[in-house]
Write a protein that holds these residues in place. Structure first.
Motif, short mmCIF file in Angstrom:
data_model
loop_
_atom_site.label_atom_id
_atom_site.label_comp_id
_atom_site.label_asym_id
_atom_site.label_seq_id
_atom_site.Cartn_x
_atom_site.Cartn_y
_atom_site.Cartn_z
N VAL A 11 0.76 -1.18 0.11
CA VAL A 11 -0.25 -0.03 0.06
C VAL A 11 1.01 1.37 0.03
CG1 VAL A 11 -1.54 1.35 1.53
CG2 VAL A 11 -1.89 -0.93 1.17
N ARG A 15 0.92 4.16 -3.05
CA ARG A 15 0.69 5.33 -2.60
C ARG A 15 1.84 5.94 -3.00
NH1 ARG A 15 2.37 8.47 1.56
NH2 ARG A 15 3.08 6.84 3.03
N LEU A 25 -4.50 10.19 0.41
CA LEU A 25 -5.05 8.56 0.20
C LEU A 25 -6.10 8.31 1.32
CD1 LEU A 25 -5.14 5.87 -1.38
CD2 LEU A 25 -3.25 5.18 0.20
N LEU A 29 -9.99 7.28 0.68
CA LEU A 29 -10.61 5.74 1.40
C LEU A 29 -11.37 6.05 2.41
CD1 LEU A 29 -7.01 3.95 1.41
CD2 LEU A 29 -8.80 3.51 -0.07
N LEU A 36 -4.60 4.65 8.11
CA LEU A 36 -3.93 4.30 7.16
C LEU A 36 -2.55 3.99 7.57
CD1 LEU A 36 -3.59 3.86 4.06
CD2 LEU A 36 -3.32 6.30 3.76
N GLU A 40 -0.26 0.56 6.82
CA GLU A 40 1.11 0.55 6.13
C GLU A 40 2.13 -0.03 7.04
OE1 GLU A 40 1.84 4.58 4.74
OE2 GLU A 40 0.46 4.50 3.15
N THR A 50 -12.42 -1.86 1.30
CA THR A 50 -11.23 -0.91 1.00
C THR A 50 -10.27 -1.24 -0.03
OG1 THR A 50 -11.70 -0.26 3.68
CG2 THR A 50 -9.59 0.13 2.70
N MET A 54 -8.77 0.80 -3.06
CA MET A 54 -7.36 0.88 -3.31
C MET A 54 -7.04 0.53 -4.65
SD MET A 54 -5.56 -0.22 0.05
CE MET A 54 -5.64 0.46 1.82
N CYS A 55 -7.46 -0.64 -4.99
CA CYS A 55 -7.26 -1.16 -6.54
C CYS A 55 -7.69 -0.15 -7.70
CB CYS A 55 -7.71 -2.54 -6.56
SG CYS A 55 -7.10 -3.90 -5.66
N LEU A 65 -1.38 -6.27 -4.26
CA LEU A 65 -1.27 -5.78 -2.74
C LEU A 65 -0.86 -6.64 -2.06
CD1 LEU A 65 -4.57 -3.75 -2.53
CD2 LEU A 65 -2.05 -2.78 -2.71
#
Length: 81
Positions: A11, A15, A25, A29, A36, A40, A50, A54-55, A65
């Motif tokens: 992620v 990002r 981000l 989201l 977040l 991470e 989620t 993200m995708c 991911l």
């Protein structure tokens, strides 16, 4: 293998590749920057919804991911938090 850490590192990589800050981000989201950050760092996992968001944001396939790859390299210091 720690799947949450692998996911979180990816992620952060995607990002960084999109030049998003954590705040940017997190807003996309609909989550807090702190949450977040935990994702991470591999502390928290996340929901399928989620992952789908993200995708779409990163324009990638979900499996990307979860790849444990030596090809994903972050700079030693990522200033974008």
């Amino acid at each position: 293998m720690n799947l949450k850490r692998i996911f979180g590192r990816n992620v952060k990589y995607f990002r960084y590749r999109k030049h998003f800050t954590q705040a940017e981000l997190a807003e996309k989201l609909e989550m807090s920057t702190n949450h977040l950050g935990y994702i991470e760092r591999g502390v928290y996992g996340t929901e399928f919804e989620t992952i789908e968001k993200m995708c779409k944001i990163f324009n990638i396939r979900p499996y990307e991911l979860f790849l444990e790859s030596n090809n994903i390299k972050l700079p030693h210091r990522v200033d974008m938090q």
